[in-house]
Write a protein that holds these residues in place. Sequence first.
Motif, PDB file in Angstrom:
ATOM      1  N   ARG A 117       8.196  10.868  -5.235  1.00 56.16           N
ATOM      2  CA  ARG A 117       7.320   9.717  -5.427  1.00 56.16           C
ATOM      3  C   ARG A 117       6.868   9.167  -4.077  1.00 56.16           C
ATOM      4  O   ARG A 117       7.669   9.074  -3.132  1.00 56.16           O
ATOM      5  N   ILE A 118       5.596   8.772  -3.998  1.00 53.24           N
ATOM      6  CA  ILE A 118       5.073   8.200  -2.756  1.00 53.24           C
ATOM      7  C   ILE A 118       5.747   6.865  -2.481  1.00 53.24           C
ATOM      8  O   ILE A 118       5.819   6.000  -3.363  1.00 53.24           O
ATOM      9  N   VAL A 119       6.246   6.690  -1.260  1.00 53.49           N
ATOM     10  CA  VAL A 119       6.932   5.451  -0.894  1.00 53.49           C
ATOM     11  C   VAL A 119       5.916   4.443  -0.356  1.00 53.49           C
ATOM     12  O   VAL A 119       4.818   4.810   0.071  1.00 53.49           O
ATOM     13  N   PRO A 120       6.254   3.149  -0.364  1.00 48.90           N
ATOM     14  CA  PRO A 120       5.360   2.142   0.221  1.00 48.90           C
ATOM     15  C   PRO A 120       5.248   2.314   1.729  1.00 48.90           C
ATOM     16  O   PRO A 120       6.123   2.910   2.375  1.00 48.90           O
ATOM     17  N   ARG A 121       4.165   1.792   2.301  1.00 51.39           N
ATOM     18  CA  ARG A 121       3.998   1.801   3.758  1.00 51.39           C
ATOM     19  C   ARG A 121       5.227   1.165   4.406  1.00 51.39           C
ATOM     20  O   ARG A 121       5.751   0.163   3.923  1.00 51.39           O
ATOM     21  N   GLY A 122       5.647   1.770   5.523  1.00 49.81           N
ATOM     22  CA  GLY A 122       6.785   1.229   6.256  1.00 49.81           C
ATOM     23  C   GLY A 122       8.118   1.794   5.844  1.00 49.81           C
ATOM     24  O   GLY A 122       9.121   1.529   6.493  1.00 49.81           O
ATOM     25  N   GLN A 123       8.164   2.584   4.776  1.00 55.21           N
ATOM     26  CA  GLN A 123       9.425   3.174   4.335  1.00 55.21           C
ATOM     27  C   GLN A 123       9.500   4.644   4.730  1.00 55.21           C
ATOM     28  O   GLN A 123       8.493   5.353   4.749  1.00 55.21           O
ATOM     29  N   ARG A 124      10.726   5.086   5.024  1.00 55.06           N
ATOM     30  CA  ARG A 124      10.935   6.487   5.379  1.00 55.06           C
ATOM     31  C   ARG A 124      10.804   7.391   4.173  1.00 55.06           C
ATOM     32  O   ARG A 124      11.142   7.023   3.054  1.00 55.06           O
ATOM     33  N   GLY A 125      10.365   8.607   4.427  1.00 57.36           N
ATOM     34  CA  GLY A 125      10.321   9.636   3.403  1.00 57.36           C
ATOM     35  C   GLY A 125       9.892  10.952   4.018  1.00 57.36           C
ATOM     36  O   GLY A 125       9.634  11.038   5.229  1.00 57.36           O
ATOM     37  N   GLU A 126       9.802  11.993   3.193  1.00 60.07           N
ATOM     38  CA  GLU A 126       9.382  13.302   3.688  1.00 60.07           C
ATOM     39  C   GLU A 126       7.862  13.362   3.786  1.00 60.07           C
ATOM     40  O   GLU A 126       7.142  12.964   2.877  1.00 60.07           O
ATOM     41  N   LEU A 127       7.378  13.890   4.909  1.00 64.17           N
ATOM     42  CA  LEU A 127       5.943  14.024   5.135  1.00 64.17           C
ATOM     43  C   LEU A 127       5.437  15.303   4.477  1.00 64.17           C
ATOM     44  O   LEU A 127       6.000  16.382   4.668  1.00 64.17           O
ATOM     45  N   CYS A 128       4.345  15.163   3.709  1.00 65.09           N
ATOM     46  CA  CYS A 128       3.707  16.301   3.055  1.00 65.09           C
ATOM     47  C   CYS A 128       2.224  16.330   3.432  1.00 65.09           C
ATOM     48  O   CYS A 128       1.575  15.288   3.472  1.00 65.09           O
ATOM     49  N   THR A 129       1.705  17.531   3.675  1.00 62.83           N
ATOM     50  CA  THR A 129       0.312  17.693   4.112  1.00 62.83           C
ATOM     51  C   THR A 129      -0.456  18.573   3.134  1.00 62.83           C
ATOM     52  O   THR A 129       0.088  19.553   2.607  1.00 62.83           O
ATOM     53  N   ARG A 130      -1.730  18.233   2.917  1.00 59.13           N
ATOM     54  CA  ARG A 130      -2.602  19.046   2.074  1.00 59.13           C
ATOM     55  C   ARG A 130      -3.983  19.134   2.720  1.00 59.13           C
ATOM     56  O   ARG A 130      -4.446  18.173   3.323  1.00 59.13           O
TER      57      ARG A 130
ATOM     58  N   GLU B 113       0.840  -1.194   0.000  1.00 55.09           N
ATOM     59  CA  GLU B 113       0.000   0.000   0.000  1.00 55.09           C
ATOM     60  C   GLU B 113       0.882   1.253   0.000  1.00 55.09           C
ATOM     61  O   GLU B 113       1.932   1.284   0.637  1.00 55.09           O
ATOM     62  N   PRO B 114       0.471   2.296  -0.696  1.00 56.74           N
ATOM     63  CA  PRO B 114       1.263   3.530  -0.691  1.00 56.74           C
ATOM     64  C   PRO B 114       1.125   4.279   0.635  1.00 56.74           C
ATOM     65  O   PRO B 114       0.130   4.139   1.345  1.00 56.74           O
ATOM     66  N   SER B 115       2.113   5.091   0.942  1.00 55.20           N
ATOM     67  CA  SER B 115       2.096   5.900   2.164  1.00 55.20           C
ATOM     68  C   SER B 115       1.279   7.167   1.931  1.00 55.20           C
ATOM     69  O   SER B 115       1.804   8.287   1.818  1.00 55.20           O
ATOM     70  N   TYR B 116      -0.036   6.979   1.860  1.00 53.92           N
ATOM     71  CA  TYR B 116      -0.981   8.083   1.677  1.00 53.92           C
ATOM     72  C   TYR B 116      -2.177   7.817   2.582  1.00 53.92           C
ATOM     73  O   TYR B 116      -2.690   6.693   2.635  1.00 53.92           O
ATOM     74  N   VAL B 117      -2.622   8.845   3.309  1.00 54.26           N
ATOM     75  CA  VAL B 117      -3.821   8.729   4.137  1.00 54.26           C
ATOM     76  C   VAL B 117      -4.630  10.012   4.034  1.00 54.26           C
ATOM     77  O   VAL B 117      -4.084  11.098   3.825  1.00 54.26           O
ATOM     78  N   SER B 118      -5.943   9.873   4.172  1.00 61.49           N
ATOM     79  CA  SER B 118      -6.827  11.042   4.244  1.00 61.49           C
ATOM     80  C   SER B 118      -7.714  10.882   5.473  1.00 61.49           C
ATOM     81  O   SER B 118      -8.131   9.771   5.807  1.00 61.49           O
ATOM     82  N   GLY B 119      -7.968  12.001   6.131  1.00 63.96           N
ATOM     83  CA  GLY B 119      -8.676  11.961   7.408  1.00 63.96           C
ATOM     84  C   GLY B 119     -10.179  11.859   7.248  1.00 63.96           C
ATOM     85  O   GLY B 119     -10.811  12.684   6.578  1.00 63.96           O
ATOM     86  N   ILE B 120     -10.764  10.832   7.859  1.00 62.59           N
ATOM     87  CA  ILE B 120     -12.215  10.677   7.867  1.00 62.59           C
ATOM     88  C   ILE B 120     -12.797  11.621   8.911  1.00 62.59           C
ATOM     89  O   ILE B 120     -12.346  11.655  10.057  1.00 62.59           O
TER      90      ILE B 120
END
Length: 566
Positions: free
Chosen positions: A396-409, A4-11
């Motif tokens: 590029r969005i990294v897979p879950r569990g991998q480090r990367g820079e956090l971006c918010t929208r 799964e990609p490291s992307y989430v949206s708030g419910i």
Amino acid sequence: MVSEPSYVSGIADAPLLGETIGRALDRAAARWPDRPALIDRAQGIRWSWRDLADRAEAFAAGLLALGLSPGDRIGIWSLNRAEWALTQFAAAKAGLILVTVNPAYRLAELEYALNLVGCAALVTATAFKTSDYLGMLNTLAPELATADPGRLRAAKLPALRSVIQIGGPSGVAAPGTIPFDSVASLGGAAERDRLSQLAGTLQFDAPANIQFTSGTTGSPKGVTLSHHNILNNGCFVGRGLALSEQDRICIPVPLYHCFGMVMGNLAAVTHGAAMVYPGEGFDPLATLATAAEERCTALYGVPTMFIAMLDHPRFAEFDLSRLRTGIMAGSPCPIEVMKRVVGQMNIREITICYGMTETSPVSFQSAVDDPLERRVSTVGRIHPHLEVKIVDPEGRIVPRGQRGELCTRGYSVMRGYWNQPDKTAEVVDAAGWMHSGDLAVLDDEGFCNIVGRIKDLVIRGGENVYPREVEEFLYRHPKIQDVQVFGVPDPKYGEELCAWIRVREGETLTADEVRGFCDGQIAHQKIPRYIRFVDAFPMTVTGKIQKFRMRQAMEQELGLKAAETA
């Protein structure tokens, strides 16, 4: 199987608020008129929501009478006092943009900040401890001493017209200034009518607040936040804490920062909870006494504040049984400290929040009913109505569990840096993503772990070492109270690790003992080469550790800059 990609949206379980801060205050006064709104322990002030709303209306009318107009900037240069909150809400009602000035600023910083945003008025404290605010202001603007109040013309501060003084000897204002308590009497029927019109026309997307970045690299930038940005963020932080009009929030964190004014004051106004200020500046004993004697149900603080309270010799004297919830935020929250807060302070529903000023500030928050293991090892899950992705250096969005820079929208992203579109474009991309500079990992359940700053990453001999990981391990040592790990230049490996350690009171510890504790437990490249024992860490007023200053001190001590450039 593709991860799964490291992307989430708030419910969201509630819609965004489509109103201004002034309207929110009026709603609070109508809904909870006689409930406590603000308690200033140092001054003995206790205002209900009706009191606060009435005082804010009168003060706002007075600001208009001084010639201020919607969109003008009004600075506040003070520590935590009732007048701070009153100015915050009055400025919002008058359509002014509140400029929150760091109380630690000195002459050059004050001049830069006021001129960057063109402050037309400044509400200032008289003095606090060794800070002579009026003295500094008179040094910067000597014209104040002979100016008619409200008609300042200062060569170094060309936009500034009015200086409003909080406090002072016997309440007497200094030459050229306007006493804070007299502003409310300046507004008449015309100004009240104008406020009524503004209440119906002021847009919630209008700027409400400018906060300055810490300026650890380059000059501070003015983060411009709207009513919509910060009112909603405060509201959803409060929902995360399950706040209601029955709660009392002990707020020892600075009001000039989002932690105090948004997560504190605006969470309170949207849920009817009381704002309780223990004093102007943080004092562990005063905070403990306030939490106990005011029967506070929530307590805020950065990790260093909680450590100071837990380790205070009189800690056991205070009944903290009414504490239910709270927030630990502002800097990375050590797992062991979080466990002590839950176990020893009885704050079983404490949450961790993560964010940045540019996102109003909170993006992630742990839930009060999350398992303790999750609350002490992550910053929780995404806030409602927001999106987050974790990306690699190429975006590029990294897979879950991998480090990367956090971006918010989402709704919380700032309007931009005041009058600096080029700087804004460096951090907010064309798709609206705010690039945080923080390294993070998202797990399969959506919990986020902040693993460090991109700029704090240490590359030793070609291997990445994350200081946060080493810090968390060292916190397990029973003699270590607090620790900060950072990189310093090294001619052989490029960088080496250095640890600054605060030892628990009454204990002794050696560098060899620390290294022995690490041997066989963490990889050799993660064991700090340099270890120093210190009494305190350099930090900002908000409790953010300034690792760059530690690095500079070590480079100077060890002559490492010369080695690096040789």
